[in-house]
Scaffold this active site. Structure first.
Site: not given
Ligand code: PLP
Length: 389
Positions: A183, A330
């Protein structure tokens, strides 16, 4: 999307035009990055150009960049008990993570659950350094080698962690240090050397690249995490599987734009975020701004309207044309109590109402105006219903 306002960059940022162009060009060209013919060499050149841009974004040696499929895979590659340095095995016994990490990190990825220890945070969500010192001393005293993972910026609140100080303390006790900078990268300046971390995770779709690419960056290219899966010798034997050349090319293009624009963007995006926050607080005194008084990302706002469930608010805003998210959105659209706010000790009534607004490269004044208009249309009704309940 014209009548819509997108304030969910922390979930996925819109792809930058330069990334779309790089993706399209690479997709249109044939060629496997491991092949020796002209098309293969062209694909290799795209990968290596992107590697340079991604390394520059975090001040790293390009040889330390290992491309993965996403940020989660980068974290999984980092969080293993099995490392090698200079060809010699380096075994780690314990994983220390903060209680506010992203889901996969929190569960320890390839560490068995009994070897993962959560470190507490303070009321603003920052790692408690006294607890870190205690845990480091305890494990060092018992002869256990530690991997510490502390995220640079939190995805829900934007709060920045004292990573450099944590890394300094951990190294004094012989630990390795990883930071999830998914982030933070592209939103604030990130310099791996200044942070003093050994490993750092990135994700392309958070900075305006395409989904399908991420990277684990290793400060010392001689330090090798055990690969997640066996296969070909791509990425110097550190990550098997044909490289996703289009997504990697887009990642490189996005990283280059993010770095080029960073200085101006930090202030511009913060002004948009701060403008919306202060207008909302002025017009809706019931609104709670979580973690406004601590170092945080310039783009993220975490607000709550106590008594209005977050999912109700997100749906109502969405129907009125504003994209926001509730909790750690997410992870699959699921909505539950946030482990981040819980670890911070935020009362449940507020935590259950917390939503996240996140700005980015595509945001402008018109977004703030439209978002404010949506809040004006939607919040009074939600507040009336919450008071009547
Ligand atoms: N780490 C953090 C702090 C995140 O906010 C996210 C996704 O929101 C991830 C890891 C995972 O990333 P990805 O969606 O590319 O797998």
């Amino acid at each position: 999307m014209n009548d819509r306002t997108y304030l969910d960059h922390n979930a996925t940022a819109p792809a930058r035009p330069q990334a779309v162009a790089a993706l399209g060009a690479a997709l249109a060209a044939a060629g496997n990055g491991s092949a020796i013919h002209g098309e293969g060499r062209a694909a290799r050149a795209r990968i290596e150009e992107a590697r340079g841009h991604v390394a520059a974004l975090v001040g790293a040696d390009p040889r330390g960049v290992i491309f993965t499929s996403c940020g989660t895979e980068a974290d999984a590659l980092a969080l293993t008990p099995a490392y090698a340095r200079g060809g010699e095995p380096l075994a780690l016994d314990t994983l220390l993570v903060t209680a506010v990490e992203h889901a996969g990190v929190l569960r320890g990825h390839r560490f068995p659950p009994e070897r993962v220890e959560l470190l507490p945070v303070d009321a603003r969500g920052r790692l408690r350094l006294d607890a870190l010192d205690e845990a480091l001393a305890r494990h060092a005293g018992a002869g256990r080698r530690v991997l510490l993972s502390v995220m640079l910026a939190n995805n829900e609140t934007g709060v920045l962690q004292p990573v450099a100080e944590a890394a300094r303390r951990a190294h004094l006790q012989g630990a390795l240090v990883h930071t999830d900078a998914v982030q933070a990268a592209g939103r604030i300046g990130v310099d791996m050397n200044a942070l003093g971390v050994d490993l750092l995770s990135l994700s392309a779709h958070k900075i305006g690249g395409a989904p399908g690419a991420g990277a684990l960056v290793v400060a010392d290219p001689d330090l090798r995490p055990d690969p997640v899966f066996a296969g070909g010798g791509q990425e110097r034997g550190r990550r098997a599987g044909s490289e996703n050349v289009p997504a990697i090319a887009a990642f490189g293009a996005a990283a280059a734009c993010a770095l080029r624009d960073l200085d101006g963007e930090i202030g511009r995006v913060a002004a948009l975020r701060d403008g919306l926050e202060s207008a909302l607080r002025c017009e809706f005194p019931e609104l709670v701004l979580l973690v406004g008084d601590v170092d945080r990302l310039p783009n993220t706002s975490c607000i709550a309207l106590p008594g209005v469930p977050a999912e109700t608010m997100v749906i109502a805003l969405d129907l009125a044309g504003l994209a926001t998210s509730a909790g750690a959105a997410c992870s699959s659209g699921k909505v539950g109590p946030s482990h981040v706010l819980d670890a911070m000790g935020v009362p449940e009534r507020i935590a259950r109402s917390a939503i996240r607004l996140s700005f980015g490269w595509s945001s402008d004044e018109a977004d703030v105006e439209r978002a404010l208009g949506v809040f004006r249309r939607v919040l009074p009704g939600l507040l009336r219903r919450a008071r009547a309940a």
